[in-house]
Design a protein around this motif. Sequence first.
Motif, PDB file in Angstrom:
ATOM      1  N   ALA A  46      16.648  37.371  10.942  1.00 48.19           N
ATOM      2  CA  ALA A  46      16.058  36.312  11.760  1.00 48.19           C
ATOM      3  C   ALA A  46      16.708  34.970  11.459  1.00 48.19           C
ATOM      4  CB  ALA A  46      14.548  36.247  11.523  1.00 48.19           C
ATOM      5  N   LEU A  47      16.951  34.680  10.183  1.00 49.38           N
ATOM      6  CA  LEU A  47      17.599  33.422   9.832  1.00 49.38           C
ATOM      7  C   LEU A  47      19.031  33.393  10.343  1.00 49.38           C
ATOM      8  CD1 LEU A  47      17.466  30.697   8.462  1.00 49.38           C
ATOM      9  CD2 LEU A  47      18.124  31.810   6.324  1.00 49.38           C
ATOM     10  N   ARG A  48      19.737  34.507  10.233  1.00 48.45           N
ATOM     11  CA  ARG A  48      21.113  34.592  10.745  1.00 48.45           C
ATOM     12  C   ARG A  48      21.130  34.308  12.247  1.00 48.45           C
ATOM     13  NH1 ARG A  48      22.029  39.422   9.374  1.00 48.45           N
ATOM     14  NH2 ARG A  48      22.824  38.959   7.318  1.00 48.45           N
ATOM     15  N   ASN A  49      20.195  34.909  12.987  1.00 54.37           N
ATOM     16  CA  ASN A  49      20.128  34.684  14.436  1.00 54.37           C
ATOM     17  C   ASN A  49      19.813  33.232  14.755  1.00 54.37           C
ATOM     18  OD1 ASN A  49      20.723  37.321  15.092  1.00 54.37           O
ATOM     19  ND2 ASN A  49      18.583  37.959  15.132  1.00 54.37           N
ATOM     20  N   LEU A  50      18.914  32.625  13.991  1.00 53.29           N
ATOM     21  CA  LEU A  50      18.582  31.215  14.204  1.00 53.29           C
ATOM     22  C   LEU A  50      19.818  30.340  14.021  1.00 53.29           C
ATOM     23  CD1 LEU A  50      16.554  28.850  14.548  1.00 53.29           C
ATOM     24  CD2 LEU A  50      16.225  28.971  12.063  1.00 53.29           C
ATOM     25  N   ILE A  51      20.559  30.555  12.949  1.00 51.48           N
ATOM     26  CA  ILE A  51      21.756  29.750  12.684  1.00 51.48           C
ATOM     27  C   ILE A  51      22.807  29.962  13.778  1.00 51.48           C
ATOM     28  CG2 ILE A  51      23.703  29.451  11.098  1.00 51.48           C
ATOM     29  CD1 ILE A  51      21.636  30.041   8.819  1.00 51.48           C
ATOM     30  N   GLN A  52      22.999  31.201  14.204  1.00 52.54           N
ATOM     31  CA  GLN A  52      23.970  31.474  15.272  1.00 52.54           C
ATOM     32  C   GLN A  52      23.556  30.784  16.565  1.00 52.54           C
ATOM     33  OE1 GLN A  52      24.024  35.775  15.190  1.00 52.54           O
ATOM     34  NE2 GLN A  52      25.750  35.826  13.778  1.00 52.54           N
ATOM     35  N   ASP A  53      22.266  30.798  16.889  1.00 48.68           N
ATOM     36  CA  ASP A  53      21.792  30.135  18.103  1.00 48.68           C
ATOM     37  C   ASP A  53      21.982  28.618  18.020  1.00 48.68           C
ATOM     38  OD1 ASP A  53      21.119  32.550  19.229  1.00 48.68           O
ATOM     39  OD2 ASP A  53      18.955  32.322  18.922  1.00 48.68           O
ATOM     40  N   ILE A  54      21.719  28.040  16.844  1.00 49.94           N
ATOM     41  CA  ILE A  54      21.924  26.607  16.678  1.00 49.94           C
ATOM     42  C   ILE A  54      23.394  26.258  16.863  1.00 49.94           C
ATOM     43  CG2 ILE A  54      21.890  24.721  14.989  1.00 49.94           C
ATOM     44  CD1 ILE A  54      19.266  26.006  13.906  1.00 49.94           C
ATOM     45  N   LYS A  55      24.276  27.034  16.238  1.00 51.21           N
ATOM     46  CA  LYS A  55      25.713  26.791  16.381  1.00 51.21           C
ATOM     47  C   LYS A  55      26.179  26.963  17.818  1.00 51.21           C
ATOM     48  CE  LYS A  55      27.291  27.918  11.728  1.00 51.21           C
ATOM     49  NZ  LYS A  55      28.140  28.802  10.924  1.00 51.21           N
ATOM     50  N   ALA A  56      25.510  27.813  18.586  1.00 55.53           N
ATOM     51  CA  ALA A  56      25.876  28.048  19.991  1.00 55.53           C
ATOM     52  C   ALA A  56      25.288  26.986  20.915  1.00 55.53           C
ATOM     53  CB  ALA A  56      25.404  29.433  20.422  1.00 55.53           C
ATOM     54  N   GLY A  57      24.517  26.035  20.352  1.00 53.74           N
ATOM     55  CA  GLY A  57      23.961  24.959  21.165  1.00 53.74           C
ATOM     56  C   GLY A  57      22.634  25.280  21.825  1.00 53.74           C
ATOM     57  N   LYS A  58      22.034  26.392  21.475  1.00 53.18           N
ATOM     58  CA  LYS A  58      20.796  26.794  22.132  1.00 53.18           C
ATOM     59  C   LYS A  58      19.581  25.979  21.692  1.00 53.18           C
ATOM     60  CE  LYS A  58      22.243  31.545  22.931  1.00 53.18           C
ATOM     61  NZ  LYS A  58      21.936  32.960  22.677  1.00 53.18           N
ATOM     62  N   ALA A  59      19.730  25.152  20.653  1.00 58.08           N
ATOM     63  CA  ALA A  59      18.592  24.343  20.181  1.00 58.08           C
ATOM     64  C   ALA A  59      18.832  22.856  20.394  1.00 58.08           C
ATOM     65  CB  ALA A  59      18.332  24.621  18.700  1.00 58.08           C
ATOM     66  N   ASP A  60      19.904  22.495  21.081  1.00 57.30           N
ATOM     67  CA  ASP A  60      20.235  21.081  21.276  1.00 57.30           C
ATOM     68  C   ASP A  60      19.115  20.308  21.950  1.00 57.30           C
ATOM     69  OD1 ASP A  60      22.637  21.578  20.076  1.00 57.30           O
ATOM     70  OD2 ASP A  60      23.829  21.422  21.906  1.00 57.30           O
ATOM     71  N   HIS A  61      18.361  20.942  22.813  1.00 54.02           N
ATOM     72  CA  HIS A  61      17.272  20.256  23.522  1.00 54.02           C
ATOM     73  C   HIS A  61      16.132  19.878  22.578  1.00 54.02           C
ATOM     74  CE1 HIS A  61      15.993  24.439  23.363  1.00 54.02           C
ATOM     75  NE2 HIS A  61      14.760  24.012  23.557  1.00 54.02           N
ATOM     76  N   LEU A  62      16.104  20.441  21.371  1.00 53.76           N
ATOM     77  CA  LEU A  62      15.042  20.120  20.411  1.00 53.76           C
ATOM     78  C   LEU A  62      15.367  18.890  19.586  1.00 53.76           C
ATOM     79  CD1 LEU A  62      14.347  23.724  19.089  1.00 53.76           C
ATOM     80  CD2 LEU A  62      13.044  22.447  20.805  1.00 53.76           C
ATOM     81  N   LEU A  63      16.624  18.463  19.612  1.00 50.81           N
ATOM     82  CA  LEU A  63      17.048  17.338  18.773  1.00 50.81           C
ATOM     83  C   LEU A  63      16.790  16.015  19.403  1.00 50.81           C
ATOM     84  CD1 LEU A  63      20.408  18.863  17.576  1.00 50.81           C
ATOM     85  CD2 LEU A  63      18.220  18.886  16.403  1.00 50.81           C
TER      86      LEU A  63
END
Length: 63
Positions: A46-63
């Motif tokens: 789960a942590l690996r997937n979270l980090i990969q999603d962040i690196k892929a820009g999938k969490a940019d809207h949260l910043l």
Amino acid sequence: MPEITWEEPYCAESSNCFRIGTDADGNAYIAVAGQEDTYLTDTRDALRNLIQDIKAGKADHLL
């Protein structure tokens, strides 16, 4: 409290530093550097997937 092996802190530009850790049972942890006694925990996958999603820009809207 589990025995957590913490990695060196990761610090991005102009933001807080955080640390990632693991334990012998396969759990992963993330905490603000200096506040390791207050952490979030989940599986390593789960942590690996979270980090990969962040690196892929999938969490940019949260910043």
